[in-house]
Design an enzyme around this catalytic site. Structure first.
Site, PDB file in Angstrom:
ATOM      1  N   GLU A  27      -6.076   0.317  -1.631  1.00 52.92           N
ATOM      2  CA  GLU A  27      -7.043   1.642  -1.785  1.00 52.92           C
ATOM      3  C   GLU A  27      -7.795   2.667  -1.856  1.00 52.92           C
ATOM      4  OE1 GLU A  27      -2.990   4.187  -2.346  1.00 52.92           O
ATOM      5  OE2 GLU A  27      -1.446   2.703  -1.647  1.00 52.92           O
ATOM      6  N   ASP A  30      -4.869  -2.030   1.847  1.00 55.18           N
ATOM      7  CA  ASP A  30      -4.940  -0.224   2.641  1.00 55.18           C
ATOM      8  C   ASP A  30      -3.996   0.501   3.455  1.00 55.18           C
ATOM      9  OD1 ASP A  30      -5.868   3.018   2.218  1.00 55.18           O
ATOM     10  OD2 ASP A  30      -7.926   1.052   1.525  1.00 55.18           O
ATOM     11  N   GLU A  85       3.031  -3.828   3.130  1.00 51.80           N
ATOM     12  CA  GLU A  85       4.871  -3.217   2.954  1.00 51.80           C
ATOM     13  C   GLU A  85       4.830  -2.331   4.299  1.00 51.80           C
ATOM     14  OE1 GLU A  85       2.729  -0.163   0.030  1.00 51.80           O
ATOM     15  OE2 GLU A  85       1.532  -1.861  -1.178  1.00 51.80           O
TER      16      GLU A  85
END
Ligand code: 9MR
Length: 480
Positions: A282, A331, A393
């Site tokens: 990120e 990200d 994720e």
């Protein structure tokens, strides 16, 4: 029924005059409970005279002759205590009654007790998971399938499902800097000023599990603005609120040594277990308005080192990682065009220097957005870089647990997996792993007691939801 004593409202049921431990109020539920169905029973119990604590049990009397304990709790004198249990009414049940008793047979514990707030709720979930297909088998020709877990969610009773269904996993929290950094040791000697010390005590259990279960692990994450204590960036590792930040030169040394310490311990003690790392997580935040859209406001890495911290992190990771370990940039919101272009620029540069092997697309998506078409187009764009792609994720934010909402979620998961499979099959994107961010809805990071969320494939009892059947592409799940 007495008034003036109550867990809620103003009355409670008093049980007195008991002459044996099994004496207690009993309710006939023969015509209410259905055989083979699941129920949750909840009650609040309190007693005022007797020993400091007693064990209370929820009991079922079946066919006037069988007694089944299905829940118990230790109740302290004078404290309203929740007693709960889950019960499945056996198939051969003709009569069924429910009662509460004290469980200290030897002492013939016959205290008076109060009962209040009794609830009996039928569960919609199936009693057993049954024989379900295995995700890792279904997708074995395309990509590995992973899940994230923290140490609290990885109890032995859950490990069976983990190994049956999945072919990789990610540690949700315990490999992050705030879990690994050892403050006491780092400040114990000035010689550590450029060499942050680490400890693996929080993560050992999961590393052992990975080794024992032979489950390859995604390393998550080395360099992140979040879950990294401020003291890592301050002079003398000071925890003072306004402690000054160190120089760029010193921070680069701390960065290199942190990466070196983490990788060398893991590669020495768990060789081959971690097959890839989210080296930097990120680093892009469009809203911060920096050139290159680097995240600046929350990132001490950026504030001290500048944009170069990303390349340096990859350089050090390459230097210390075993040669077969793959290095990823990871990200979220990776479908948003401005962010996507910034990520592509950053990653392209790393690729030209041979420092990166893959891109992690977190994919915390909603029930309506981003569109599957946008997700597909972004993956095609990232794939043009010639790097591996991991969906790292995946979950689908959903606060509605109606049947319709679950069906919609199942369709959307099915459509997404059709696209992922197609992209891989047609060589349009080298997707090598798809990881769900959690095993069950209950322990998902999105689920809050005040606002329950249902983003994953298994419910809190680890029973598959319609979303699971969507991912396995069951023909009964329609494509909306
Ligand atoms: O799942 C993680 C949760 O337990 C932590 O509280 C949270 C703190 O930031 O981090 C969660 O995982 C994040 C992941 O490491 C990076 N991408 C976003 C994830 C969800 O917040």
């Amino acid at each position: 029924m007495v008034s003036g004593k109550a867990y809620e409202g103003s009355n409670a049921l008093l049980t007195s005059g008991r002459t044996d431990f099994w004496n207690g109020p009993i309710v006939d539920l023969t015509n209410i409970l259905e055989p083979n169905s699941n129920y949750v029973v909840k009650a609040y119990i309190m007693y005022e005279d007797g020993p400091d604590s007693i064990q209370m049990d929820c009991m079922l009397e079946k066919n006037e002759s069988h007694y089944l304990k299905f829940g118990s709790a230790l109740v302290e004198k004078g404290v309203w205590t929740e007693l709960n249990g889950r019960l499945i009414v056996p198939e051969d049940t003709k009569t069924v009654k429910l009662y509460f008793e004290t469980n200290t047979e030897s002492e013939k514990n016959c205290v008076d007790f109060y009962i209040d707030g009794v609830e009996l709720v039928k569960e919609t979930a199936h009693a057993v998971r049954g024989d379900i297909p295995s995700l890792k088998e279904i997708y074995k020709d395309y990509f590995t399938i992973g899940f994230a877990t923290t140490v609290y969610e990885a109890s032995e009773s859950r490990q069976g499902l983990m190994t049956e269904q999945f072919s990789s996993f990610t540690i949700g929290n315990e490999l992050k800097p705030d879990s690994l950094l050892d403050y006491e040791k780092s400040i114990s000697d000035p010689k550590y000023d450029d060499n942050p010390q680490v400890t693996f005590k929080n993560v050992e259990y999961l590393l052992e599990f990975a080794k024992k279960a032979n489950l390859p692990l995604r390393g998550h994450t080395l360099v992140w603005h979040s879950q990294t204590p401020r003291w890592l960036f301050t002079e003398g590792y000071s925890k003072g609120e306004n402690a000054p930040l160190v120089s760029k030169e010193l921070m680069l040394k701390r960065l290199e040594n942190y990466i070196k310490n983490v990788l060398s311990y893991l590669q020495t003690n768990y060789p081959g277990v971690i097959y890839c790392w989210d080296v930097v997580n990120e680093a892009i935040e469009v809203g911060d308005g920096e050139p290159g859209f680097y995240r600046s406001k929350e990132s001490y890495w950026y504030q001290i080192i500048g944009p170069e911290f990303v390349e340096k992190a990859f350089e050090y990771a390459r230097k210390y990682a075993d040669p077969e370990v793959k290095l990823f940039y990871n990200d979220y919101n990776t479908e948003q065009v401005i962010k996507m272009n910034a990520i592509i620029d950053l990653v392209q540069d790393l690729k030209s220097k041979g420092l990166i092997d893959g891109i992690g697309l977190q994919s915390h998506i909603g029930i309506d957005s981003p569109s599957i078409a946008d997700i597909e187009n972004s993956i095609r764009k990232y794939a043009e870089l010639g790097l591996e792609i991991h969906i790292t994720e995946l979950d689908m934010y959903l606060t509605d647990n109606s049947e319709e909402a679950f069906a919609k979620q199942a369709s959307r998961y099915k459509r997404l997996f059709l696209v992922l499979q197609h992209l891989k099959k047609q060589n349009l994107a080298n997707i090598t792993n798809v990881t769900f961010w959690g095993l069950s809805d209950e322990t998902s990071w999105l689920n809050k007691p005040s606002v329950p969320n249902y983003p994953l494939l298994f419910d809190k009892y680890l029973i598959q939801k319609p979303a699971f059947w969507g991912v396995v592409m069951h023909p009964d799940i329609p494509l909306n």
